[in-house]
Enzyme design. Structure first.
Site, mmCIF file in Angstrom:
data_model
loop_
_atom_site.group_PDB
_atom_site.id
_atom_site.type_symbol
_atom_site.label_atom_id
_atom_site.label_comp_id
_atom_site.label_asym_id
_atom_site.label_seq_id
_atom_site.Cartn_x
_atom_site.Cartn_y
_atom_site.Cartn_z
ATOM 1 N N LYS A 167 0.850 -1.205 0.000
ATOM 2 C CA LYS A 167 0.000 0.000 0.000
ATOM 3 C C LYS A 167 0.878 1.244 0.000
ATOM 4 O O LYS A 167 2.045 1.215 0.430
ATOM 5 C CB LYS A 167 -0.950 0.032 1.197
ATOM 6 C CG LYS A 167 -0.293 0.149 2.588
ATOM 7 C CD LYS A 167 -0.092 1.588 3.086
ATOM 8 C CE LYS A 167 0.582 1.635 4.446
ATOM 9 N NZ LYS A 167 1.622 2.591 4.656
ATOM 10 N N ASP A 218 -2.134 -1.573 10.141
ATOM 11 C CA ASP A 218 -2.371 -1.583 8.691
ATOM 12 C C ASP A 218 -2.921 -2.911 8.186
ATOM 13 O O ASP A 218 -3.296 -3.022 7.023
ATOM 14 C CB ASP A 218 -1.051 -1.334 7.934
ATOM 15 C CG ASP A 218 -0.600 0.110 8.004
ATOM 16 O OD1 ASP A 218 -1.451 0.992 8.260
ATOM 17 O OD2 ASP A 218 0.602 0.357 7.808
HETATM 18 O O1 C5P Z 1 0.361 -1.034 14.478
HETATM 19 P P1 C5P Z 1 1.782 -1.144 14.035
HETATM 20 O O2 C5P Z 1 2.509 -2.267 14.707
HETATM 21 O O3 C5P Z 1 1.953 -1.141 12.560
HETATM 22 O O4 C5P Z 1 2.457 0.197 14.530
HETATM 23 C C1 C5P Z 1 3.851 0.336 14.616
HETATM 24 C C2 C5P Z 1 4.168 1.496 15.550
HETATM 25 O O5 C5P Z 1 3.763 2.730 14.960
HETATM 26 C C3 C5P Z 1 3.457 1.435 16.880
HETATM 27 O O6 C5P Z 1 4.197 0.699 17.802
HETATM 28 C C4 C5P Z 1 3.380 2.906 17.258
HETATM 29 O O7 C5P Z 1 4.617 3.309 17.810
HETATM 30 C C5 C5P Z 1 3.228 3.607 15.928
HETATM 31 N N1 C5P Z 1 1.826 3.892 15.602
HETATM 32 C C6 C5P Z 1 1.158 4.905 16.279
HETATM 33 N N2 C5P Z 1 -0.153 5.145 15.979
HETATM 34 C C7 C5P Z 1 -0.791 4.435 15.032
HETATM 35 C C8 C5P Z 1 -0.128 3.425 14.312
HETATM 36 C C9 C5P Z 1 1.195 3.181 14.630
HETATM 37 O O8 C5P Z 1 1.722 5.566 17.139
HETATM 38 N N3 C5P Z 1 -2.068 4.709 14.782
#
Ligand code: C5P
Length: 316
Positions: free
Chosen positions: A11, A141
């Site tokens: 994406k 995601d």
């Molecule tokens: O959800 P994911 O593991 O992809 O997110 C990776 C990191 O990105 C999280 O640990 C967080 O630090 C940050 N993040 C965030 N807010 C979001 C998505 C991601 O702060 N909505």
């Protein structure tokens, strides 16, 4: 069937606005996510043992329990213990084409493919929303990656509101192989620098998230207007990633200076950068020009296009 082969598209973010903090430590976001036809292949095979194994010959991809694809399979085993006991574990082979740690949801789309694949292997018959709910436990995601297309994503990124898909818009995508940006670092740094301007009030946060539906870029998506979409793209994380990564900034500037490029943006937390173009031919021209300006083997370049789907079953 004992094995499935799935196509797992990457994406890009056409829009990423950071609205405020959440009590779970994440951020409230308003994004427009778009699937592209640059994809990994996931082959998943029931192995009749208790093991979950990951095979991938890309040196940047871990094959242990830290791989999100592994965690997706482990989640299914935990959620459906009886079915797991009945069918056993899985061997997962990842054929990597999506650049790693690039802001392109490469790991997330692999995990989404594993969920879809295991649902099929184990005859679970989960609905799309059940799969999305499960997938949100793996990463922000992952729910998007299941169905893909063109979507407004709010909350952590898991609340999805589909838009009419803008398929067949071409783009050139660039990523330095050896350059990785940590997503937690990007968000943490953004909070340090811009946290004081976050929206604090819950009602205001909801109102702002809703207001994204009437942003100019959403109108441009509804009108299928690639030129306008290119002009209205936005990514708050550029404000922290570009100053810290001069090579990414230089790459973005190079894209911007190409006459054929309608608009350019970093995707997600980067460091991949893309430029939207009018056609595949224009894309090839831009790719050659970028290659000539940066004759560095470390720079991966792709001409790709937007697509209207997420995970697809490719064959038995
Ligand atoms: O959800 P994911 O593991 O992809 O997110 C990776 C990191 O990105 C999280 O640990 C967080 O630090 C940050 N993040 C965030 N807010 C979001 C998505 C991601 O702060 N909505």
């Amino acid at each position: 069937m004992r094995s499935y082969s799935l196509i797992a598209p990457a994406k890009i973010n056409l829009y990423l606005e950071i609205l405020g903090d959440r009590s779970d430590g994440y951020h409230e976001l308003a994004m427009i996510l778009q699937s592209i036809d640059l994809a990994d292949q996931i082959d998943i095979h029931a192995n009749s043992t208790e093991a979950i194994t990951i095979h991938c010959d890309h040196h940047q991809v871990p094959t242990d329990q830290s791989n999100l694809a592994y965690r997706a399979a482990a989640l299914m085993a935990k959620e459906f213990p009886d079915v797991f006991n009945n069918f056993g574990g899985v061997d997962i082979r990842i054929t990597k084409r999506i650049p790693v740690a690039a802001g392109l949801a490469g790991g997330s789309t692999n995990a989404a493919a594993v969920l879809v694949g295991i649902d099929l292997l184990w005859d679970l018959g989960l609905t799309k929303s059940e799969l999305e709910e499960l997938s949100a436990k793996l990463g922000s995601d992952v729910p998007f990656c299941i169905s893909g297309g063109t979507v407004i994503a709010t909350g952590r990124g898991e609340k999805l509101s589909p838009l009419p898909s803008i398929d067949n818009v071409h783009l050139v995508l660039a990523k330095y192989t050896s350059l990785e940006v940590s997503t937690p670092w990007a968000y943490k740094t953004y909070r340090q620098v811009f946290g004081s301007s976050y929206i604090r009030d819950t009602e205001d946060l909801l109102a702002r998230a809703h207001a994204v539906h009437s942003e100019e870029i959403v109108k441009a998506v509804l009108n299928q207007d690639a030129v306008k979409i290119s002009q209205k793209m936005h990514n708050d994380l550029e404000k922290v990633v570009l100053p810290a990564y001069p090579k990414v900034l230089a790459l973005r500037d190079l894209f911007s200076s190409q006459a054929e490029v309608l608009g350019t943006m970093m995707s997600g937390s980067g460091p991949s950068v893309f430029g939207i173009v009018e056609s595949k031919e224009q894309g090839e021209i831009v790719k050659e020009k970028i290659r000539a300006a940066i004759p560095d083997d470390d720079l991966e370049l792709f001409v790709t296009k937007t697509i209207k789907n997420g995970i697809q079953i490719s064959q038995k």
